[in-house]
Design an enzyme around this catalytic site. Structure first.
Site, PDB file in Angstrom:
ATOM      1  CG  HIS A  33      -3.614   2.846   7.998  1.00  0.00           C
ATOM      2  ND1 HIS A  33      -2.663   1.889   7.689  1.00  0.00           N
ATOM      3  CD2 HIS A  33      -4.559   2.746   7.032  1.00  0.00           C
ATOM      4  CE1 HIS A  33      -3.023   1.256   6.581  1.00  0.00           C
ATOM      5  NE2 HIS A  33      -4.172   1.757   6.165  1.00  0.00           N
ATOM      6  N   GLY A  56      -5.951   4.266  -2.283  1.00  0.00           N
ATOM      7  CA  GLY A  56      -4.875   3.365  -1.890  1.00  0.00           C
ATOM      8  C   GLY A  56      -5.306   2.240  -0.974  1.00  0.00           C
ATOM      9  CD  GLN A  57     -10.674   0.140   1.330  1.00  0.00           C
ATOM     10  OE1 GLN A  57     -11.317   0.971   0.678  1.00  0.00           O
ATOM     11  NE2 GLN A  57     -11.200  -0.628   2.266  1.00  0.00           N
ATOM     12  CG  HIS A 101      -7.968  -0.828   7.368  1.00  0.00           C
ATOM     13  ND1 HIS A 101      -8.658  -1.367   6.299  1.00  0.00           N
ATOM     14  CD2 HIS A 101      -6.828  -0.310   6.850  1.00  0.00           C
ATOM     15  CE1 HIS A 101      -7.962  -1.180   5.194  1.00  0.00           C
ATOM     16  NE2 HIS A 101      -6.840  -0.534   5.499  1.00  0.00           N
TER      17      HIS A 101
HETATM   18  P1  5GP Z   1      -4.809  -0.257   3.155  1.00  0.00           P
HETATM   19  O1  5GP Z   1      -3.762  -0.315   2.084  1.00  0.00           O
HETATM   20  O2  5GP Z   1      -6.027  -1.065   2.761  1.00  0.00           O
HETATM   21  O3  5GP Z   1      -5.167   1.112   3.634  1.00  0.00           O
HETATM   22  O4  5GP Z   1      -4.175  -0.944   4.421  1.00  0.00           O
HETATM   23  C1  5GP Z   1      -4.072  -2.326   4.576  1.00  0.00           C
HETATM   24  C2  5GP Z   1      -2.967  -2.575   5.571  1.00  0.00           C
HETATM   25  O5  5GP Z   1      -3.107  -3.900   6.041  1.00  0.00           O
HETATM   26  C3  5GP Z   1      -1.564  -2.444   4.994  1.00  0.00           C
HETATM   27  O6  5GP Z   1      -0.848  -1.443   5.717  1.00  0.00           O
HETATM   28  C4  5GP Z   1      -0.976  -3.835   5.172  1.00  0.00           C
HETATM   29  O7  5GP Z   1       0.397  -3.803   5.520  1.00  0.00           O
HETATM   30  C5  5GP Z   1      -1.832  -4.434   6.257  1.00  0.00           C
HETATM   31  N1  5GP Z   1      -1.988  -5.883   6.185  1.00  0.00           N
HETATM   32  C6  5GP Z   1      -2.349  -6.607   5.087  1.00  0.00           C
HETATM   33  N2  5GP Z   1      -2.428  -7.917   5.388  1.00  0.00           N
HETATM   34  C7  5GP Z   1      -2.113  -8.017   6.712  1.00  0.00           C
HETATM   35  C8  5GP Z   1      -2.015  -9.131   7.614  1.00  0.00           C
HETATM   36  O8  5GP Z   1      -2.230 -10.293   7.255  1.00  0.00           O
HETATM   37  N3  5GP Z   1      -1.678  -8.856   8.901  1.00  0.00           N
HETATM   38  C9  5GP Z   1      -1.442  -7.573   9.326  1.00  0.00           C
HETATM   39  N4  5GP Z   1      -1.110  -7.420  10.624  1.00  0.00           N
HETATM   40  N5  5GP Z   1      -1.515  -6.515   8.511  1.00  0.00           N
HETATM   41  C10 5GP Z   1      -1.850  -6.721   7.216  1.00  0.00           C
END
Ligand code: 5GP
Ligand code: ZN
Length: 112
Positions: free
Chosen positions: A100, A91-92, A98
Site C-alpha cells: 500500500h 489485516g491482510q 501488495h
Molecule cells: P489488504 O487488506 O489485503 O492489506 O489490502 C487489500 C486492499 O485491496 C484493500 O485496501 C482493498 O480496498 C483493496 N481491494 C480489494 N478488492 C479490490 C478491487 O477489486 N479493486 C481495487 N482497486 N482494490 C481492491
C-alpha cells in the site's frame, strides 16, 4: 483464477494502471484510506511475504522501489507511508502480496 489481483493484472477486472513494468502493476485502491492510496502488486502470484522465498527477495525490494518512484510522480514530497499487511493478525484481506502506498495527509502512529 480466483485471485482478484491476478484478475486485475490479466485485465479481466478493469483497472487504470498508475505504474507498470515487467515485475509489477500499480493501481488505485478501490476503498482509499488517504488522498493517495495506490496498491503495488507483483505480476507473480505470491500469497504474502510470509510465503516469499529467497528467490523473491529482489522482487520484494523492487515493489518498494516502485512505490517510491510512484510517490515521486505523485508529488508526495511531504512524505508517505508504505504498508504490507500479512496474514490474519496483520489485516491482510487479499492473499496476493501488495504494497500500500498512502499519502496526501499526515499519518498517525501507532497503526490500528
Ligand atoms: P489488504 O487488506 O489485503 O492489506 O489490502 C487489500 C486492499 O485491496 C484493500 O485496501 C482493498 O480496498 C483493496 N481491494 C480489494 N478488492 C479490490 C478491487 O477489486 N479493486 C481495487 N482497486 N482494490 C481492491
Ligand atoms: Zn494473485
Amino acid at each position: 483464477m480466483s485471485c482478484v489481483f491476478c484478475q486485475i493484472i490479466d485485465g479481466s477486472i478493469p483497472s487504470k494502471a498508475i505504474y507498470q513494468d515487467e515485475h509489477c502493476y500499480a493501481f488505485a485502491d478501490i476503498k482509499p484510506q488517504a488522498p493517495v492510496h495506490i496498491l503495488v502488486v507483483p505480476r507473480q502470484h505470491i500469497a504474502s511475504i510470509a510465503h516469499a522465498e529467497k528467490d523473491h527477495k529482489h522482487l520484494l525490494g523492487h515493489l518498494q522501489w516502485a512505490a517510491a518512484e510512484i510517490a515521486r510522480t505523485k508529488g508526495l514530497s511531504q512524505g508517505y507511508r508504505t504498508v504490507i499487511n500479512t496474514g490474519e493478525d496483520g489485516g491482510q484481506t487479499v492473499d496476493h502480496i501488495h504494497v500500500h502506498l498512502l499519502g496526501g495527509r499526515p499519518m498517525s502512529w501507532p497503526p490500528g
